[in-house]
Motif scaffolding. Structure first.
Motif, mmCIF file in Angstrom:
data_model
loop_
_atom_site.group_PDB
_atom_site.id
_atom_site.type_symbol
_atom_site.label_atom_id
_atom_site.label_comp_id
_atom_site.label_asym_id
_atom_site.label_seq_id
_atom_site.Cartn_x
_atom_site.Cartn_y
_atom_site.Cartn_z
ATOM 1 N N LEU A 52 42.541 33.191 24.513
ATOM 2 C CA LEU A 52 41.191 34.253 25.154
ATOM 3 C C LEU A 52 40.156 34.759 23.628
ATOM 4 C CD1 LEU A 52 43.309 36.047 28.476
ATOM 5 C CD2 LEU A 52 41.596 34.093 28.429
ATOM 6 N N VAL B 11 48.427 35.547 31.734
ATOM 7 C CA VAL B 11 46.927 35.652 32.326
ATOM 8 C C VAL B 11 47.210 35.980 33.378
ATOM 9 C CG1 VAL B 11 44.913 35.207 31.606
ATOM 10 C CG2 VAL B 11 45.991 34.662 29.859
ATOM 11 N N GLN B 12 48.003 35.460 33.809
ATOM 12 C CA GLN B 12 47.590 34.960 35.350
ATOM 13 C C GLN B 12 47.454 35.954 36.296
ATOM 14 O OE1 GLN B 12 45.740 32.758 37.428
ATOM 15 N NE2 GLN B 12 46.105 34.173 39.674
ATOM 16 N N ASN C 267 48.462 38.800 34.644
ATOM 17 C CA ASN C 267 47.415 40.865 34.266
ATOM 18 C C ASN C 267 46.652 40.486 35.267
ATOM 19 O OD1 ASN C 267 48.695 41.376 32.635
ATOM 20 N ND2 ASN C 267 48.123 39.953 30.908
ATOM 21 N N SER C 268 45.693 39.054 35.740
ATOM 22 C CA SER C 268 43.704 38.994 36.535
ATOM 23 C C SER C 268 44.574 39.616 37.817
ATOM 24 C CB SER C 268 43.849 37.445 36.220
ATOM 25 O OG SER C 268 43.214 37.611 37.198
ATOM 26 N N ASN D 14 44.857 43.033 37.758
ATOM 27 C CA ASN D 14 43.062 43.730 37.895
ATOM 28 C C ASN D 14 42.633 44.222 39.342
ATOM 29 O OD1 ASN D 14 43.788 44.983 35.285
ATOM 30 N ND2 ASN D 14 42.736 42.439 34.192
ATOM 31 N N GLN D 15 42.769 42.174 39.661
ATOM 32 C CA GLN D 15 42.647 42.754 41.170
ATOM 33 C C GLN D 15 43.348 43.301 41.770
ATOM 34 O OE1 GLN D 15 43.520 38.511 42.124
ATOM 35 N NE2 GLN D 15 42.145 37.850 40.958
ATOM 36 N N THR E 226 36.560 40.549 38.579
ATOM 37 C CA THR E 226 37.968 41.254 37.853
ATOM 38 C C THR E 226 38.163 40.568 36.689
ATOM 39 O OG1 THR E 226 39.263 41.115 39.882
ATOM 40 C CG2 THR E 226 40.345 40.995 38.275
ATOM 41 N N ASP E 227 37.924 39.518 36.168
ATOM 42 C CA ASP E 227 37.872 39.118 34.973
ATOM 43 C C ASP E 227 37.109 40.321 33.705
ATOM 44 O OD1 ASP E 227 39.924 38.198 35.042
ATOM 45 O OD2 ASP E 227 38.871 36.311 35.232
ATOM 46 N N THR E 228 35.461 40.178 34.408
ATOM 47 C CA THR E 228 34.592 40.660 33.602
ATOM 48 C C THR E 228 34.886 42.561 33.585
ATOM 49 O OG1 THR E 228 32.687 40.197 35.149
ATOM 50 C CG2 THR E 228 33.002 39.337 33.922
ATOM 51 N N SER F 265 37.292 44.446 33.996
ATOM 52 C CA SER F 265 38.824 44.961 32.773
ATOM 53 C C SER F 265 37.843 46.161 32.481
ATOM 54 C CB SER F 265 39.621 43.799 33.349
ATOM 55 O OG SER F 265 39.168 43.425 31.472
ATOM 56 N N LYS G 108 37.562 44.540 28.769
ATOM 57 C CA LYS G 108 36.005 43.702 27.696
ATOM 58 C C LYS G 108 34.767 44.387 28.304
ATOM 59 C CE LYS G 108 38.215 39.325 29.106
ATOM 60 N NZ LYS G 108 38.049 38.177 28.935
#
Length: 159
Positions: A17, A30-31, A33-34, A37-38, A61-63, A65, A68
């Motif tokens: 990443l 990674v999944q 953690n995603s 976060n969701q 979600t990924d942007t 967090s 980021k």
């Protein structure tokens, strides 16, 4: 599997990443953690959980967090532990004053109640046989789960 399929399988198991050498992270992690976060974003919606709001938050979600956002805005983490390095001159002043005072030298009428057998230099009179024996005792005691030492003998000598 063929050698090429083996390489593709191993490469597909990791994600890089942040870029750079040795910055690979397992894709499962990674999944996870995603998904975490969701779930946090969905919980943050509170009572306004419509289907559309959940879809929007999951897409972002990924942007969104915290990591980021802090990286993109160049915000530094606030440290809860502050340490100021000691100045070299301060250390020299303290060392010189301790050399002048000689706090561990014997003075008539001056006794430390807590440690009556304190030596001038703890490393001056080390008996390596006793030291090894004592270390073995402590290791054995800790190995068997005894955390308190009931042995109160002191073998230190005066200067």
């Amino acid at each position: 599997m063929s050698p090429m399929q083996t390489i593709r399988t191993l490469e597909g198991a990791f994600v890089n990443l942040r870029g750079g050498a040795a910055g690979n992270i397992e894709s499962d992690l990674v999944q996870e953690n995603s998904v975490r976060n969701q779930k946090d974003l969905i919980r943050a919606l509170g009572a306004n959980k419509s289907e559309k709001a959940i879809q929007r938050s999951c897409r972002a979600t990924d942007t969104v967090s915290d990591e980021k956002i802090e990286i993109s805005t160049s915000v530094r983490k606030v440290s809860s532990w502050h340490q100021t390095p000691a100045r070299i001159k301060d250390n020299e002043v303290i060392a010189n004053s301790l050399r002048d005072l000689r706090p561990f030298s014997k003075t008539i009428g001056r006794v430390c109640q807590g440690m009556p057998n304190v030596m001038c230099s703890p490393v001056r009179k080390i008996n390596s046989v006793d030291l090894k024996f004592r270390i073995k005792q402590v290791v054995d005691r800790l190995y068997y789960g005894h955390t308190i030492n009931f042995d109160h003998e002191s073998s230190e000598e005066d200067c």
